[in-house]
Design an enzyme around this catalytic site. Structure first.
Site, PDB file in Angstrom:
ATOM      1  N   ALA A 192      77.307  24.877  16.559  1.00 19.03           N
ATOM      2  CA  ALA A 192      77.536  23.839  15.008  1.00 19.03           C
ATOM      3  C   ALA A 192      78.948  23.691  14.181  1.00 19.03           C
ATOM      4  CB  ALA A 192      76.513  24.275  14.334  1.00 19.03           C
ATOM      5  N   SER A 193      79.599  22.850  13.775  1.00 19.54           N
ATOM      6  CA  SER A 193      80.948  23.118  13.016  1.00 19.54           C
ATOM      7  C   SER A 193      80.753  23.903  12.238  1.00 19.54           C
ATOM      8  CB  SER A 193      82.106  22.096  13.266  1.00 19.54           C
ATOM      9  OG  SER A 193      81.317  21.352  14.413  1.00 19.54           O
ATOM     10  N   VAL A 194      81.966  24.310  11.971  1.00 17.87           N
ATOM     11  CA  VAL A 194      82.257  25.521  10.765  1.00 17.87           C
ATOM     12  C   VAL A 194      81.883  24.551   9.440  1.00 17.87           C
ATOM     13  CG1 VAL A 194      84.043  26.139   9.461  1.00 17.87           C
ATOM     14  CG2 VAL A 194      84.557  26.583  11.391  1.00 17.87           C
ATOM     15  N   ARG A 222      70.744  23.510   6.212  1.00 16.73           N
ATOM     16  CA  ARG A 222      71.574  23.503   7.797  1.00 16.73           C
ATOM     17  C   ARG A 222      70.679  25.055   8.708  1.00 16.73           C
ATOM     18  NH1 ARG A 222      76.046  27.152   9.863  1.00 16.73           N
ATOM     19  NH2 ARG A 222      77.345  26.353  11.885  1.00 16.73           N
TER      20      ARG A 222
END
Length: 398
Positions: A70-72, A37
């Site tokens: 950017a999503s959780v 990530r």
């Protein structure tokens, strides 16, 4: 002297933390332990890249929400579980973001294909660059309005949206295979749920529904906002098919009368979720909206504090409204809080009792989730409560 943890160690720690709280299919777990990530979030501190939180990648000046983020990670994992990818699947993603989610999709689909679409040229370029840099050159990135999908690589076994969607575009129906699966953060009556739907001919039928929050897709304008006071510190958010009278509501709140309060029979613990009340109310009541009350309004004691000031379910009719409240009562140490309703206006008592009825209905089966059936037009109907939108009809039934 302790060593600074490596990216691999931090990534595995994050996945372990998510697994401690949520289910995760083996293929999703492998992908999340594999895809770095941090490589899709250049410039961000390593620790922050592996924290279970959203990260803004492009601001939206003048707007309360970012243009892209950017999503959780735990929400990413949840939606990938809902999507139920098989090796060899052809997948369309709406909302490229950083490119991280597309990389996860590519890992899980293995011999399949991934196409990701984003309307913003900077976001699409970022995703393309990061995917190339990390060995995912085979993922297709297209700069385009996501509402149009990507017909050049259709049909798809799976479609996933990583932006909030208010209506399901006809183009997505055309690009999803019969038997295919659509997962999207669907918005209705002021709430957002990640809904997993399987296409069965000219119907989409749900089997999973989870609370979430996402930046709304650009180009759908069915949600409206009305200020209820001159300072714009109290707002109601509603859908275009709902008949609201903001002036009458404003006059009611300006009158300064105290709230009519009606308790429900339902108690909750400090960490116990009760968002299911909102969901259940939308399955039978077209008066459900979202109330937003800012800290300034609370400080001025303009109205009784809602259960969740930023986003509370509220019933609205004419110049009257009723919303949920939470009152601490010490009688039950396991569940020390009682849910109830606070209401204002000429129909305050009726709306308060109707809201309490929704709360008590939820209390009879707190984990129940309705089945959603979506059709592209009026020709096919399903049993239950229907909400009509320009390109689809949503039916909810418990």
């Amino acid at each position: 002297m302790s060593q600074t943890p490596t990216a691999d160690q931090l990534r595995n720690r994050l996945v372990d933390e998510i697994l401690a709280e949520h289910r995760m299919p083996a293929a999703v777990e492998r992908a999340m332990r594999t895809v770095p990530r941090d490589a899709f979030l250049p410039g961000l501190e390593l620790e922050s890249a592996y924290t279970d939180q959203a990260v803004t990648i492009k601001d939206n000046p003048g707007k309360p929400l970012p243009l892209s983020c950017a999503s959780v990670p735990s929400v990413v994992a949840m939606m990938l579980e809902q999507l139920d990818i098989s090796a060899g699947d052809d997948i369309l993603e709406i909302g490229a973001g950083t490119g991280y989610n597309a990389a996860l999709l590519a890992e899980i689909a293995d011999r399949g294909s991934v196409t990701t679409v984003d309307i913003d040229p900077d976001v699409a370029l970022h995703a393309r660059t990061r995917l190339n840099a990390n060995g995912y050159e085979h993922v297709t990135v297209i700069e385009r309005n996501g509402l149009l999908g990507a017909p050049e690589n259709a049909p798809y076994d799976k479609i996933i949206a990583t932006v909030g969607v208010w209506d399901i575009p006809a183009a997505w129906w055309d690009q999803l295979k019969d038997g295919g699966r659509l997962v999207l953060p669907l918005r209705w009556r002021g709430q957002t749920r990640s809904v997993a739907l399987t296409r069965r001919s000219n119907q989409l039928v749900s089997d999973s529904m989870e609370l979430c929050g996402f930046v709304p897709i650009i180009g759908q304008n069915g949600e409206k906002t009305a200020p209820l006071n001159a300072d714009d510190t109290i707002r109601v958010h509603y859908d275009e098919d709902q008949d609201l009278d903001p002036d009458a509501l404003t006059a009611t709140l300006q009158a300064g009368a105290p709230a009519l309060e009606v308790p429900s029979a339902q108690r909750v613990g400090g960490e116990e979720p009760f968002d299911g009340v909102w969901l259940r109310a939308t399955a039978s009541d077209d008066r459900v909206c979202r109330l937003e009350v800012t800290p300034q309004a609370l400080e001025q004691e303009l109205l009784r504090k809602p259960v969740m000031p930023v986003r509370s379910p509220v019933l609205v009719e004419g110049g009257s409204l009723a919303y949920m409240t939470l009152t601490r009562e010490g009688a039950d140490p396991e569940r020390p809080f009682r849910l109830g309703a606070a209401a204002y206006g000429p129909r305050a008592e009726e709306l308060a009792r109707d809201l309490v009825a929704h709360i008590d209905a939820w209390g009879s089966d707190r984990l129940a989730v309705p089945q959603m059936t979506v059709t592209p037009d009026d020709k096919t109907s399903a049993a239950g409560h229907t909400i009509s939108k320009p390109e689809s009809r949503i039916t909810l039934a418990y």
